[in-house]
Design a protein around this motif. Sequence first.
Motif, short mmCIF file in Angstrom:
data_model
loop_
_atom_site.label_atom_id
_atom_site.label_comp_id
_atom_site.label_asym_id
_atom_site.label_seq_id
_atom_site.Cartn_x
_atom_site.Cartn_y
_atom_site.Cartn_z
N VAL A 59 0.83 -1.20 0.00
CA VAL A 59 0.00 0.00 0.00
C VAL A 59 0.87 1.26 0.00
N MET A 60 1.94 1.23 0.76
CA MET A 60 2.86 2.38 0.84
C MET A 60 4.29 1.84 0.72
N LYS A 61 5.14 2.58 0.00
CA LYS A 61 6.52 2.14 -0.21
C LYS A 61 7.50 3.15 0.37
N SER A 62 8.59 2.60 0.88
CA SER A 62 9.77 3.38 1.25
C SER A 62 9.49 4.53 2.21
N GLY A 63 8.85 4.25 3.30
CA GLY A 63 8.59 5.27 4.29
C GLY A 63 9.38 5.02 5.55
N PRO A 64 9.49 6.02 6.41
CA PRO A 64 10.15 5.81 7.69
C PRO A 64 9.34 4.86 8.57
N GLN A 65 10.00 4.25 9.53
CA GLN A 65 9.35 3.25 10.37
C GLN A 65 8.15 3.81 11.11
N ASP A 66 8.23 5.03 11.62
CA ASP A 66 7.11 5.62 12.35
C ASP A 66 5.87 5.75 11.46
N ASP A 67 6.05 6.23 10.25
CA ASP A 67 4.92 6.36 9.32
C ASP A 67 4.35 5.00 8.96
N ALA A 68 5.22 4.02 8.75
CA ALA A 68 4.76 2.67 8.41
C ALA A 68 3.98 2.06 9.57
N ASP A 69 4.46 2.24 10.78
CA ASP A 69 3.75 1.70 11.95
C ASP A 69 2.40 2.37 12.12
N ASP A 70 2.33 3.67 11.89
CA ASP A 70 1.06 4.39 11.98
C ASP A 70 0.07 3.89 10.92
N ALA A 71 0.56 3.67 9.71
CA ALA A 71 -0.31 3.18 8.63
C ALA A 71 -0.81 1.78 8.93
N VAL A 72 0.04 0.93 9.48
CA VAL A 72 -0.39 -0.42 9.86
C VAL A 72 -1.46 -0.34 10.94
N ALA A 73 -1.30 0.55 11.90
CA ALA A 73 -2.29 0.71 12.96
C ALA A 73 -3.64 1.15 12.39
N VAL A 74 -3.63 2.05 11.42
CA VAL A 74 -4.87 2.52 10.79
C VAL A 74 -5.56 1.36 10.06
N LEU A 75 -4.78 0.59 9.32
CA LEU A 75 -5.35 -0.54 8.58
C LEU A 75 -5.90 -1.61 9.53
N ARG A 76 -5.17 -1.88 10.58
CA ARG A 76 -5.64 -2.88 11.55
C ARG A 76 -6.89 -2.42 12.28
N SER A 77 -6.98 -1.15 12.57
CA SER A 77 -8.18 -0.64 13.25
C SER A 77 -9.40 -0.71 12.34
N ALA A 78 -9.16 -0.76 11.02
CA ALA A 78 -10.27 -0.90 10.06
C ALA A 78 -10.63 -2.37 9.86
N GLY A 79 -9.89 -3.28 10.47
CA GLY A 79 -10.21 -4.70 10.39
C GLY A 79 -9.32 -5.49 9.45
N ALA A 80 -8.28 -4.88 8.92
CA ALA A 80 -7.40 -5.57 7.97
C ALA A 80 -6.23 -6.24 8.70
N ARG A 81 -5.62 -7.18 8.00
CA ARG A 81 -4.34 -7.72 8.44
C ARG A 81 -3.28 -7.00 7.61
N ALA A 82 -2.35 -6.36 8.29
CA ALA A 82 -1.31 -5.59 7.60
C ALA A 82 -0.03 -5.65 8.41
N GLU A 83 1.08 -5.40 7.73
CA GLU A 83 2.37 -5.37 8.42
C GLU A 83 3.32 -4.41 7.72
N ALA A 84 4.30 -3.97 8.49
CA ALA A 84 5.36 -3.12 7.95
C ALA A 84 6.56 -4.02 7.70
N ARG A 85 7.08 -3.98 6.49
CA ARG A 85 8.23 -4.80 6.13
C ARG A 85 9.42 -3.91 5.81
N GLU A 86 10.55 -4.26 6.38
CA GLU A 86 11.77 -3.52 6.10
C GLU A 86 12.21 -3.82 4.68
N GLU A 87 12.53 -2.77 3.94
CA GLU A 87 12.99 -2.97 2.56
C GLU A 87 14.33 -3.68 2.58
#
Length: 98
Positions: A59-87
């Motif tokens: 969904v999002m590429k090449s972002g800092p860890q804080d932004d990636a963690d925030d995005a994963v939290a938003v997706l999970r709160s919407a009911g999705a399974r998501a994760e942040a992967r280190e490039e």
Amino acid sequence: MDDGDETVYVTLICDERAYDVVLLDCGPREMDVVQAVRRLTGLSLWHSRMLTRQAPVTVMKSGPQDDADDAVAVLRSAGARAEAREEPETDESAAPSP
């Protein structure tokens, strides 16, 4: 080229690693996840829905860890399974050819 001219190659080193946000599964609340993807990416509703239906998808590429963690939290709160992967590291140790 004069005798005093020389070529200098510089390698920039960044300590912060880039992270991708991967949507693994949208879960039972597809429209909530579509809206979350829309907010995170700025895509249209139609494009967000198409992206969500292609899970697993980045969904999002090449972002800092804080932004990636925030995005994963938003997706999970919407009911999705998501994760942040280190490039993965790219091999940029070779100097460019002159």
